[in-house]
Design an enzyme around this catalytic site. Structure first.
Site, PDB file in Angstrom:
ATOM      1  N   ASP A   1       2.521  -6.488 -10.267  1.00 11.44           N
ATOM      2  CA  ASP A   1       2.607  -7.942 -10.353  1.00 11.44           C
ATOM      3  C   ASP A   1       3.952  -8.364 -10.930  1.00 11.44           C
ATOM      4  O   ASP A   1       4.547  -7.647 -11.740  1.00 11.44           O
ATOM      5  CB  ASP A   1       1.496  -8.491 -11.259  1.00 11.44           C
ATOM      6  CG  ASP A   1       0.151  -8.541 -10.576  1.00 11.44           C
ATOM      7  OD1 ASP A   1       0.109  -8.478  -9.337  1.00 11.44           O
ATOM      8  OD2 ASP A   1      -0.868  -8.634 -11.291  1.00 11.44           O
TER       9      ASP A   1
ATOM     10  N   ARG B   1       4.832  -7.919  -1.782  1.00 11.85           N
ATOM     11  CA  ARG B   1       3.809  -8.976  -1.806  1.00 11.85           C
ATOM     12  C   ARG B   1       4.496 -10.299  -2.120  1.00 11.85           C
ATOM     13  O   ARG B   1       5.173 -10.434  -3.147  1.00 11.85           O
ATOM     14  CB  ARG B   1       2.757  -8.671  -2.880  1.00 11.85           C
ATOM     15  CG  ARG B   1       1.816  -9.841  -3.163  1.00 11.85           C
ATOM     16  CD  ARG B   1       1.113  -9.687  -4.480  1.00 11.85           C
ATOM     17  NE  ARG B   1      -0.042  -8.823  -4.378  1.00 11.85           N
ATOM     18  CZ  ARG B   1      -0.676  -8.309  -5.436  1.00 11.85           C
ATOM     19  NH1 ARG B   1      -0.229  -8.540  -6.646  1.00 11.85           N
ATOM     20  NH2 ARG B   1      -1.733  -7.545  -5.258  1.00 11.85           N
TER      21      ARG B   1
END
Length: 230
Positions: A102, A152
């Site tokens: 992340d 992502r």
């Protein structure tokens, strides 16, 4: 549990994940938490992910995992952070699971990219999140594109100084689309992590290779659209 949380334990999360099998949806497991302040917390979160991966293996649950570097102690011991995540990534690789890193707020952006490169050199099953509201995002993708990355794309949600980010929904959405197109052009593996139907429609319009793209949506959001995207 709540609308967006599958459970408070690995067992509860895996029970929910098994319900996704008939729908051909692959789950991404994220153990909530960030900003470890003690080394014992790093060891604990590493153990939680290793336990989760072991249970996934035992119960034949296919899935990926998502981690936050600060939960693994990036702020207090970067070397221990790296070693802990490498241990998790090695276990994940043995199960063909992707470890998605992340992206947290901007003070950690460069450190996150550096850690991703280091881990990616050891395990190709490592992916990184890029926040498309950051003005630096295009430059980051161009630098990462040289190494066949897994990227992502998200819009970004952390409050940031106005000189670092685009300041309107329109600009952020347009930049998301531009960066997605760039990923496709560079043949990067792209994960479209957005519930915005304009972005999802645009991704489909690009007609990327099926094996080079995936769509990531939160549990409990756009359930009908998920069926269409599988």
């Amino acid at each position: 549990m709540g609308k967006y949380i599958a459970g408070e334990s690995a067992e509860e999360a895996l029970k929910y994940a098994k319900k996704l099998r008939p729908k051909k949806i692959i789950p991404i497991f994220d153990i909530l938490g960030e900003h470890a302040t003690k080394k014992a917390e790093i060891v604990r979160v590493m153990g939680q992910y290793l336990h989760l991966l072991e249970k996934m293996h035992e119960q034949h649950v296919r899935g990926d995992i998502s981690i936050k570097l600060t939960a693994f102690g990036l702020e207090i011991d970067p070397l221990l952070c790296y070693r802990a995540i490498l241990h998790v990534a090695t276990k994940a690789a043995s199960q063909n699971a992707i470890v998605w890193i992340d992206m947290e707020n901007s003070p950690y952006t460069q450190q996150t990219i550096r850690m991703y490169r280091k881990l990616r050199a050891q395990h190709e099953n490592t992916g990184i999140c890029i926040q498309t509201y950051l003005k630096r995002a295009k430059k980051d993708i161009l630098s990462l594109a040289l190494d066949n990355p897994k990227i992502r794309l998200v819009k970004g949600a952390y409050p940031e100084p106005t000189d670092l980010v685009y300041d309107s929904h329109r600009k952020i959405t347009d930049n998301f689309k531009e960066l997605l197109k760039l990923c496709v052009e560079k043949n990067a593996y792209a994960a479209v992590a957005s519930h915005d139907m304009e972005i999802i429609s645009y991704a489909l319009h690009l007609r990327p290779k099926k094996e080079r793209i995936e769509f990531q949506l939160l549990m409990g959001v756009r359930e009908d659209e998920k069926k269409m995207l599988v």
